[in-house]
Design a protein around this motif. Structure first.
Motif, PDB file in Angstrom:
ATOM      1  N   TYR A  97       0.843  -1.185   0.000  1.00 23.58           N
ATOM      2  CA  TYR A  97       0.000   0.000   0.000  1.00 23.58           C
ATOM      3  C   TYR A  97       0.886   1.246   0.000  1.00 23.58           C
ATOM      4  O   TYR A  97       1.945   1.240   0.627  1.00 23.58           O
ATOM      5  CB  TYR A  97      -0.875   0.050   1.261  1.00 23.58           C
ATOM      6  CG  TYR A  97      -1.686  -1.199   1.508  1.00 23.58           C
ATOM      7  CD1 TYR A  97      -3.024  -1.263   1.164  1.00 23.58           C
ATOM      8  CD2 TYR A  97      -1.109  -2.317   2.100  1.00 23.58           C
ATOM      9  CE1 TYR A  97      -3.771  -2.404   1.396  1.00 23.58           C
ATOM     10  CE2 TYR A  97      -1.842  -3.462   2.330  1.00 23.58           C
ATOM     11  CZ  TYR A  97      -3.182  -3.508   1.978  1.00 23.58           C
ATOM     12  OH  TYR A  97      -3.917  -4.633   2.202  1.00 23.58           O
TER      13      TYR A  97
ATOM     14  N   VAL B  80      -3.065   4.294  -3.016  1.00 25.61           N
ATOM     15  CA  VAL B  80      -3.011   3.232  -4.021  1.00 25.61           C
ATOM     16  C   VAL B  80      -2.555   1.950  -3.332  1.00 25.61           C
ATOM     17  O   VAL B  80      -1.739   2.000  -2.420  1.00 25.61           O
ATOM     18  CB  VAL B  80      -2.012   3.586  -5.149  1.00 25.61           C
ATOM     19  CG1 VAL B  80      -1.939   2.473  -6.175  1.00 25.61           C
ATOM     20  CG2 VAL B  80      -2.377   4.887  -5.818  1.00 25.61           C
TER      21      VAL B  80
ATOM     22  N   ASP C 298      -6.314  -2.081  -5.549  1.00 22.49           N
ATOM     23  CA  ASP C 298      -6.938  -1.086  -6.415  1.00 22.49           C
ATOM     24  C   ASP C 298      -7.312  -1.730  -7.756  1.00 22.49           C
ATOM     25  O   ASP C 298      -6.484  -2.415  -8.347  1.00 22.49           O
ATOM     26  CB  ASP C 298      -5.941   0.064  -6.635  1.00 22.49           C
ATOM     27  CG  ASP C 298      -6.606   1.304  -7.166  1.00 22.49           C
ATOM     28  OD1 ASP C 298      -7.084   1.253  -8.308  1.00 22.49           O
ATOM     29  OD2 ASP C 298      -6.638   2.307  -6.441  1.00 22.49           O
TER      30      ASP C 298
END
Length: 122
Positions: free
Chosen positions: A41, A56, A60
């Motif tokens: 992450y 993001v 995602d």
């Protein structure tokens, strides 16, 4: 079990030590990395306002299309490129990098290098 707990506590201590000096401002927000066993992450955070500007991860949908697994260097590179793309879209060019207490090696380094190639300056 004790060894895993000690490892996590050590990482958290290292992260707290780094966070004493690394602070994200509106002109230069903080790019934070967190990695788990399955995913990686990245967030860009303005600490003064307490807001996440860009987030993001390998979860995602845009990133999931390009990677099979979320826990390898290829996935970290995809996250780095995507975070740079979204940051530049929000007119964020310079950031301060926060490795989250992890060694600057492997997936963390791959994410950082991809973000630099994507146009972020740090």
């Amino acid at each position: 079990m004790l060894n895993v707990q000690l490892k996590v506590e050590s990482r958290v201590r290292r992260h707290q030590r780094v966070r004493k000096t690394v602070f994200g401002l509106p002109q230069r927000p903080r790019l934070v990395v967190f990695r788990s066993n399955l995913h990686i992450y990245a967030q860009i955070i303005d600490d003064a306002a307490g807001k996440t500007l860009v987030a993001v991860s390998t979860l995602d949908p845009e990133c999931k299309k390009s990677v099979q697994r979320g826990n390898n260097k290829k996935a970290a590179e995809a996250v780095g490129q995507l975070v740079a793309k979204r940051a530049l879209a929000k007119n964020i060019k310079t950031v301060v990098f926060d490795r989250g207490g992890y060694l600057f090696h492997g997936r963390v380094k791959a994410l950082a290098d991809a973000a630099r190639q994507g146009g972020l300056i740090f």
